[in-house]
Design a protein around this motif. Structure first.
Motif, PDB file in Angstrom:
ATOM      1  N   ARG A 110       0.858  -1.185   0.000  1.00  0.00           N
ATOM      2  CA  ARG A 110       0.000   0.000   0.000  1.00  0.00           C
ATOM      3  C   ARG A 110       0.893   1.234   0.000  1.00  0.00           C
ATOM      4  O   ARG A 110       1.628   1.479   0.950  1.00  0.00           O
ATOM      5  CB  ARG A 110      -0.928   0.021   1.221  1.00  0.00           C
ATOM      6  CG  ARG A 110      -1.815  -1.195   1.343  1.00  0.00           C
ATOM      7  CD  ARG A 110      -2.767  -1.075   2.517  1.00  0.00           C
ATOM      8  NE  ARG A 110      -3.841  -0.146   2.236  1.00  0.00           N
ATOM      9  CZ  ARG A 110      -4.193   0.860   3.027  1.00  0.00           C
ATOM     10  NH1 ARG A 110      -3.525   1.086   4.138  1.00  0.00           N
ATOM     11  NH2 ARG A 110      -5.196   1.649   2.711  1.00  0.00           N
ATOM     12  N   SER A 112       1.436   4.947   0.510  1.00  0.00           N
ATOM     13  CA  SER A 112       0.681   5.913   1.318  1.00  0.00           C
ATOM     14  C   SER A 112       1.260   7.323   1.256  1.00  0.00           C
ATOM     15  O   SER A 112       1.137   8.089   2.208  1.00  0.00           O
ATOM     16  CB  SER A 112       0.641   5.441   2.778  1.00  0.00           C
ATOM     17  OG  SER A 112       1.954   5.312   3.285  1.00  0.00           O
ATOM     18  N   LEU A 115      -1.661   9.611   1.368  1.00  0.00           N
ATOM     19  CA  LEU A 115      -2.461   9.405   2.569  1.00  0.00           C
ATOM     20  C   LEU A 115      -1.858  10.106   3.779  1.00  0.00           C
ATOM     21  O   LEU A 115      -2.568  10.420   4.737  1.00  0.00           O
ATOM     22  CB  LEU A 115      -2.598   7.906   2.864  1.00  0.00           C
ATOM     23  CG  LEU A 115      -3.319   7.058   1.818  1.00  0.00           C
ATOM     24  CD1 LEU A 115      -3.394   5.609   2.283  1.00  0.00           C
ATOM     25  CD2 LEU A 115      -4.720   7.590   1.546  1.00  0.00           C
ATOM     26  N   ASN A 116      -0.559  10.349   3.746  1.00  0.00           N
ATOM     27  CA  ASN A 116       0.120  10.922   4.905  1.00  0.00           C
ATOM     28  C   ASN A 116       0.158  12.449   4.901  1.00  0.00           C
ATOM     29  O   ASN A 116       0.822  13.046   5.744  1.00  0.00           O
ATOM     30  CB  ASN A 116       1.555  10.384   4.981  1.00  0.00           C
ATOM     31  CG  ASN A 116       1.592   8.901   5.318  1.00  0.00           C
ATOM     32  OD1 ASN A 116       0.685   8.390   5.965  1.00  0.00           O
ATOM     33  ND2 ASN A 116       2.626   8.213   4.865  1.00  0.00           N
ATOM     34  N   ARG A 122      -6.529  11.970   4.492  1.00  0.00           N
ATOM     35  CA  ARG A 122      -6.180  10.553   4.597  1.00  0.00           C
ATOM     36  C   ARG A 122      -7.431   9.684   4.563  1.00  0.00           C
ATOM     37  O   ARG A 122      -7.488   8.680   3.841  1.00  0.00           O
ATOM     38  CB  ARG A 122      -5.396  10.294   5.882  1.00  0.00           C
ATOM     39  CG  ARG A 122      -5.000   8.829   6.084  1.00  0.00           C
ATOM     40  CD  ARG A 122      -4.349   8.607   7.440  1.00  0.00           C
ATOM     41  NE  ARG A 122      -3.927   7.230   7.592  1.00  0.00           N
ATOM     42  CZ  ARG A 122      -2.738   6.770   7.232  1.00  0.00           C
ATOM     43  NH1 ARG A 122      -1.842   7.588   6.704  1.00  0.00           N
ATOM     44  NH2 ARG A 122      -2.429   5.499   7.397  1.00  0.00           N
ATOM     45  N   ASP A 126      -8.244   7.391   1.363  1.00  0.00           N
ATOM     46  CA  ASP A 126      -8.261   5.952   1.645  1.00  0.00           C
ATOM     47  C   ASP A 126      -9.597   5.348   1.224  1.00  0.00           C
ATOM     48  O   ASP A 126      -9.655   4.259   0.631  1.00  0.00           O
ATOM     49  CB  ASP A 126      -8.017   5.719   3.134  1.00  0.00           C
ATOM     50  CG  ASP A 126      -7.422   4.346   3.416  1.00  0.00           C
ATOM     51  OD1 ASP A 126      -7.351   3.532   2.473  1.00  0.00           O
ATOM     52  OD2 ASP A 126      -7.016   4.087   4.558  1.00  0.00           O
ATOM     53  N   THR A 130     -10.038   2.623  -1.771  1.00  0.00           N
ATOM     54  CA  THR A 130     -10.674   1.336  -1.481  1.00  0.00           C
ATOM     55  C   THR A 130     -11.897   1.120  -2.360  1.00  0.00           C
ATOM     56  O   THR A 130     -12.149  -0.002  -2.831  1.00  0.00           O
ATOM     57  CB  THR A 130     -11.079   1.262   0.001  1.00  0.00           C
ATOM     58  OG1 THR A 130      -9.947   1.557   0.826  1.00  0.00           O
ATOM     59  CG2 THR A 130     -11.583  -0.128   0.358  1.00  0.00           C
ATOM     60  N   LEU A 223     -14.042   0.951   7.115  1.00  0.00           N
ATOM     61  CA  LEU A 223     -13.379   2.254   7.107  1.00  0.00           C
ATOM     62  C   LEU A 223     -14.388   3.376   7.327  1.00  0.00           C
ATOM     63  O   LEU A 223     -14.152   4.300   8.127  1.00  0.00           O
ATOM     64  CB  LEU A 223     -12.648   2.446   5.775  1.00  0.00           C
ATOM     65  CG  LEU A 223     -12.087   3.840   5.482  1.00  0.00           C
ATOM     66  CD1 LEU A 223     -11.012   4.211   6.500  1.00  0.00           C
ATOM     67  CD2 LEU A 223     -11.528   3.899   4.065  1.00  0.00           C
ATOM     68  N   GLU A 228     -11.256   4.631  10.304  1.00  0.00           N
ATOM     69  CA  GLU A 228      -9.887   4.232   9.999  1.00  0.00           C
ATOM     70  C   GLU A 228      -9.907   2.867   9.334  1.00  0.00           C
ATOM     71  O   GLU A 228     -10.816   2.063   9.554  1.00  0.00           O
ATOM     72  CB  GLU A 228      -9.025   4.191  11.260  1.00  0.00           C
ATOM     73  CG  GLU A 228      -9.536   3.242  12.329  1.00  0.00           C
ATOM     74  CD  GLU A 228      -8.675   3.267  13.573  1.00  0.00           C
ATOM     75  OE1 GLU A 228      -7.759   4.106  13.640  1.00  0.00           O
ATOM     76  OE2 GLU A 228      -8.921   2.449  14.474  1.00  0.00           O
ATOM     77  N   THR A 229      -8.893   2.619   8.526  1.00  0.00           N
ATOM     78  CA  THR A 229      -8.871   1.376   7.769  1.00  0.00           C
ATOM     79  C   THR A 229      -8.630   0.178   8.674  1.00  0.00           C
ATOM     80  O   THR A 229      -7.931   0.278   9.690  1.00  0.00           O
ATOM     81  CB  THR A 229      -7.783   1.431   6.676  1.00  0.00           C
ATOM     82  OG1 THR A 229      -7.818   0.213   5.920  1.00  0.00           O
ATOM     83  CG2 THR A 229      -6.402   1.601   7.279  1.00  0.00           C
TER      84      THR A 229
END
Length: 237
Positions: A110, A112, A115-116, A122, A126, A130, A223, A228-229
């Protein structure tokens, strides 16, 4: 979408894409209610993923045993017809059955970087990633099943030297036929071995891609409900 036959009065794409998307929307809007409803489903799916991982491990062991059998047959001057094909089937089964288990355990790569950037983006990035992955996996699963069906229609057989007992073919054929036809299937089953029908080793592909699609929609709902994932693992930046 022209070849997506209707199912229970609705086009197949509605069942595969619209309803899961509506469920995802419900999870986003009514998170607590969705969590209460879906919690038993999540627990069941977690067991399914583990079971699929066990099957993948079994086929990985089969690869080892087949390779050892090939070595022994070569050393002893015997022949092992179809050993290469059997090992290939086992490798494919290992790969596809492991897809969902690897996903939920964070074994897939993954990336990221985006995402960060911050916590707000994020979550949405995410969720978007998904969702896209779930749609693609669902397409893949649908056409994997269609490939299976086409192999049955064409009576496609292996081009190698591998054979399969007729009773095994009849056993798996039962799941694609109504119970009223099971007696006829077994009545026509012989005791010999026949060239492997291609749909048989293709079954792990269909099952594995279905589980992957389910796992991705599952991950999306978790999620959206939890914020959160549920996919935990090391990310490669």
């Amino acid at each position: 979408m022209r070849d997506w036959q209707p199912f229970l009065g609705l086009p197949l794409w509605v069942w595969l894409f619209v309803f899961p998307a509506l469920l995802a929307g419900f999870c986003l809007i009514r998170g607590k209610t969705a969590k209460r409803i879906l919690a038993p489903v999540w627990r069941f799916l977690d067991r399914v993923y583990v079971f699929a991982g066990v099957i993948a491990a079994f086929f990985m062991l089969m690869i080892l045993l087949l390779i050892v059998a090939q070595m022994i047959s070569r050393w002893s001057g015997l022949t092992f017809p179809g050993s290469t094909e059997y090992a290939g089937y086992a490798m494919a089964a290992t790969s596809f059955f492991a897809l969902a288990y690897a996903l939920v355990n964070g074994s897939h790569i993954r990336v990221s970087i985006f995402l960060n950037m911050n916590e707000h983006t994020r979550f949405w990035l995410d969720a978007l990633a998904t969702l896209i992955a779930a749609v693609i996996a669902t397409y893949f699963a649908r056409y994997a099943i269609k490939t299976n069906i086409m192999s049955v229609v064409l009576n496609d057989r292996t081009q190698g030297q591998d054979y399969t007992p007729e009773w095994l073919i009849s056993f798996f054929s039962m799941f694609a036929n109504a119970p009223s036809k099971w007696g006829q299937i077994w009545a026509e089953t012989g005791s010999g071995w026949v060239y492997t029908p291609i749909w048989l080793p293709q079954l792990p592909m269909s099952i594995g891609t279905i589980l992957l699609a389910v796992a991705l929609w599952d991950a999306l709902t978790r999620l959206l409900v939890n914020g959160e994932t549920s996919i935990v693992g090391e990310a490669i930046e």
